[in-house]
Design a protein around this motif. Structure first.
Motif, mmCIF file in Angstrom:
data_model
loop_
_atom_site.group_PDB
_atom_site.id
_atom_site.type_symbol
_atom_site.label_atom_id
_atom_site.label_comp_id
_atom_site.label_asym_id
_atom_site.label_seq_id
_atom_site.Cartn_x
_atom_site.Cartn_y
_atom_site.Cartn_z
ATOM 1 N N ARG A 95 29.610 -16.352 26.720
ATOM 2 C CA ARG A 95 29.233 -15.003 27.405
ATOM 3 C C ARG A 95 27.700 -15.181 27.580
ATOM 4 O O ARG A 95 27.193 -15.670 26.870
ATOM 5 C CB ARG A 95 29.754 -13.882 26.587
ATOM 6 C CG ARG A 95 31.443 -13.921 26.446
ATOM 7 C CD ARG A 95 31.624 -12.700 25.414
ATOM 8 N NE ARG A 95 31.082 -12.888 24.047
ATOM 9 C CZ ARG A 95 30.993 -12.136 23.277
ATOM 10 N NH1 ARG A 95 31.211 -10.683 23.518
ATOM 11 N NH2 ARG A 95 30.378 -12.420 22.034
ATOM 12 N N ALA A 96 27.459 -14.286 28.606
ATOM 13 C CA ALA A 96 25.976 -14.116 29.120
ATOM 14 C C ALA A 96 25.358 -13.563 27.992
ATOM 15 O O ALA A 96 23.856 -13.923 27.612
ATOM 16 C CB ALA A 96 25.838 -13.454 30.192
ATOM 17 N N ALA A 97 25.969 -12.690 27.032
ATOM 18 C CA ALA A 97 25.175 -12.034 26.164
ATOM 19 C C ALA A 97 25.343 -12.513 24.955
ATOM 20 O O ALA A 97 24.905 -11.937 23.594
ATOM 21 C CB ALA A 97 25.659 -10.772 25.973
ATOM 22 N N ALA A 98 26.004 -13.731 24.660
ATOM 23 C CA ALA A 98 26.309 -14.244 23.358
ATOM 24 C C ALA A 98 24.999 -14.823 22.528
ATOM 25 O O ALA A 98 25.154 -14.687 21.117
ATOM 26 C CB ALA A 98 27.154 -15.584 23.406
ATOM 27 N N ALA A 183 26.692 -21.656 29.394
ATOM 28 C CA ALA A 183 26.597 -20.391 29.905
ATOM 29 C C ALA A 183 25.535 -20.046 31.409
ATOM 30 O O ALA A 183 24.696 -19.534 31.313
ATOM 31 C CB ALA A 183 26.060 -19.431 28.705
ATOM 32 N N PRO A 184 26.553 -20.390 32.465
ATOM 33 C CA PRO A 184 25.649 -20.315 33.655
ATOM 34 C C PRO A 184 25.392 -18.982 34.176
ATOM 35 O O PRO A 184 24.805 -18.664 35.060
ATOM 36 C CB PRO A 184 26.629 -20.893 34.696
ATOM 37 C CG PRO A 184 28.000 -21.001 33.825
ATOM 38 C CD PRO A 184 27.790 -20.993 32.430
ATOM 39 N N ASP A 185 26.020 -18.121 33.513
ATOM 40 C CA ASP A 185 25.930 -16.620 34.019
ATOM 41 C C ASP A 185 24.551 -16.097 33.115
ATOM 42 O O ASP A 185 24.423 -14.880 33.339
ATOM 43 C CB ASP A 185 27.128 -15.876 33.656
ATOM 44 C CG ASP A 185 28.286 -16.352 34.823
ATOM 45 O OD1 ASP A 185 27.801 -16.691 35.865
ATOM 46 O OD2 ASP A 185 29.399 -16.069 34.400
ATOM 47 N N ASP A 186 24.134 -16.799 32.081
ATOM 48 C CA ASP A 186 23.090 -16.114 31.194
ATOM 49 C C ASP A 186 22.027 -15.970 32.161
ATOM 50 O O ASP A 186 21.267 -16.586 32.458
ATOM 51 C CB ASP A 186 22.773 -17.129 30.095
ATOM 52 C CG ASP A 186 21.847 -16.472 29.160
ATOM 53 O OD1 ASP A 186 20.616 -15.884 29.406
ATOM 54 O OD2 ASP A 186 21.780 -16.622 28.118
ATOM 55 N N PRO A 187 21.651 -14.623 32.113
ATOM 56 C CA PRO A 187 20.397 -14.064 33.107
ATOM 57 C C PRO A 187 19.058 -14.795 32.638
ATOM 58 O O PRO A 187 18.298 -15.077 33.579
ATOM 59 C CB PRO A 187 20.584 -12.596 33.240
ATOM 60 C CG PRO A 187 21.001 -12.340 31.420
ATOM 61 C CD PRO A 187 21.985 -13.490 31.651
ATOM 62 N N ARG A 188 18.778 -15.141 31.320
ATOM 63 C CA ARG A 188 17.387 -15.631 30.821
ATOM 64 C C ARG A 188 17.436 -17.215 31.452
ATOM 65 O O ARG A 188 16.404 -17.741 31.823
ATOM 66 C CB ARG A 188 17.435 -15.619 29.775
ATOM 67 C CG ARG A 188 16.074 -15.993 29.140
ATOM 68 C CD ARG A 188 14.870 -15.518 29.699
ATOM 69 N NE ARG A 188 13.584 -16.050 29.193
ATOM 70 C CZ ARG A 188 12.413 -16.284 30.073
ATOM 71 N NH1 ARG A 188 12.372 -15.860 31.130
ATOM 72 N NH2 ARG A 188 11.432 -16.815 29.395
ATOM 73 N N ILE A 189 18.622 -17.893 31.226
ATOM 74 C CA ILE A 189 18.594 -19.404 31.765
ATOM 75 C C ILE A 189 18.463 -19.670 33.316
ATOM 76 O O ILE A 189 17.738 -20.205 33.909
ATOM 77 C CB ILE A 189 20.152 -20.057 31.293
ATOM 78 C CG1 ILE A 189 20.011 -19.979 29.886
ATOM 79 C CG2 ILE A 189 20.105 -21.405 32.118
ATOM 80 C CD1 ILE A 189 21.441 -20.467 29.326
ATOM 81 N N GLN A 190 19.232 -18.232 34.189
ATOM 82 C CA GLN A 190 18.868 -18.408 35.204
ATOM 83 C C GLN A 190 17.426 -18.160 35.622
ATOM 84 O O GLN A 190 16.834 -18.891 36.622
ATOM 85 C CB GLN A 190 19.832 -17.302 36.065
ATOM 86 C CG GLN A 190 21.393 -17.619 35.911
ATOM 87 C CD GLN A 190 22.120 -16.534 36.537
ATOM 88 O OE1 GLN A 190 21.780 -15.668 36.778
ATOM 89 N NE2 GLN A 190 23.421 -16.835 36.706
ATOM 90 N N GLN A 191 16.820 -17.302 35.194
ATOM 91 C CA GLN A 191 15.647 -17.035 35.390
ATOM 92 C C GLN A 191 14.423 -17.989 35.139
ATOM 93 O O GLN A 191 13.606 -18.515 35.916
ATOM 94 C CB GLN A 191 14.953 -15.753 34.472
ATOM 95 C CG GLN A 191 13.279 -15.202 34.738
ATOM 96 C CD GLN A 191 12.972 -14.224 33.874
ATOM 97 O OE1 GLN A 191 13.805 -13.730 33.058
ATOM 98 N NE2 GLN A 191 11.768 -13.621 34.023
#
Length: 276
Positions: A95-98, A183-191
């Protein structure tokens, strides 16, 4: 149809396996590096048409048996194999918040108990969440960034700080790819990914390789501006109480010049003013 992440990964892995690696004869001129599509299909026991559709993104839901056979045919290591199963949708994504940004107090106390070993905790985006004083000294008080990816790819001093910068860069990009796959939806990884793609041509080139694995380096060679060169061995541990966090501990071979340099760095860290 655009090539899928699964198809791109299969294509890049295929290019890394030679016919000799797969115990296949190399006959005639080969127009592509590594194995041909028909050779992978034969090794995996699937039709050539089916394998072509996988690479082209026209087939995106292979069975576990097919994915396992492809992993064997492409001689994937364990991290790569898990990554392939995730891309095929056959293992749960985090999960993105994991990943919590909070580091347990008990772990911070343990890190403080190692004053002679640089020790850090980071998340899947390689943000350093906690560090002990000698780690702060090793990384120049994080004056450029507290994100290890930013340090490797955007710090102008990185290529002299990391004496084996090219190896560090390859393994760093592969580590971020592994976290992104989990976790492709993790916003920090995407940033972080977007920032690096826009600011570092070297990272952008490495990202196209689709390498995905955890820490592959067992040692790193640094040239520190205060204590000079040293080679440190790394041990990496998953933080079981906070999934997605990793603990890294560095140490030097006893009696070596690196050990003397690390001891000097520890003395400098101990004498440095502590933040109020």
């Amino acid at each position: 149809m655009a090539q899928s992440e699964l198809g791109a990964y299969l294509s890049t892995r295929r290019a890394l396996v030679s016919p000799g690696d797969a115990n296949l004869p190399s006959v005639g001129r080969r127009r592509v590096p590594g194995l041909r599509r028909e050779e992978v299909a034969m090794l995996a026991g699937v039709s050539v048409d089916y394998y072509v559709r996988l690479e082209q993104g026209r087939e995106r839901t292979p069975s576990p048996q097919v994915v396992g056979a492809l992993a064997a045919a492409l001689r994937l290591r364990e991290d790569d194999r898990h990554h392939l199963f995730r891309l095929a949708g056959l293992s749960p994504r985090a999960r993105a918040a994991a990943v919590s940004d909070r580091v347990d107090l008990s772990l911070r106390e343990l890190m403080a108990a190692w004053p002679n070993n640089p020790t850090i905790v980071y998340n899947r985006a390689f943000d350093v969440l906690a560090s002990n004083p000698i780690a702060d000294a090793l990384f120049h008080s994080w004056s450029h960034s507290r994100n290890l990816m930013h340090i490797v790819f955007t710090d102008p001093l990185a290529r002299t700080f990391y004496q084996d910068w090219r190896d560090v860069a390859r393994n760093s990009a592969a580590g971020l790819r592994l976290g992104y796959g989990k976790a492709p939806d993790d916003p920090r990884i995407q940033q972080v990914l977007t920032e690096l793609l826009n600011s570092s041509p070297e990272f952008a080139e490495l990202w196209t390789r689709h390498d995905a694995h955890g820490k592959a380096l067992q040692s790193k060679s640094f040239h520190h501006r205060d204590v000079g060169p040293m080679t440190l061995t790394m041990q990496t541990f998953d933080v079981r109480s906070s999934p997605g966090q990793e603990l890294v501990v560095y140490h030097a071979e006893p009696g070596s010049t690196s050990a003397h340099a690390l001891a000097l760095l520890g003395s400098l860290a101990a004498s440095a003013p502590q933040p109020v």
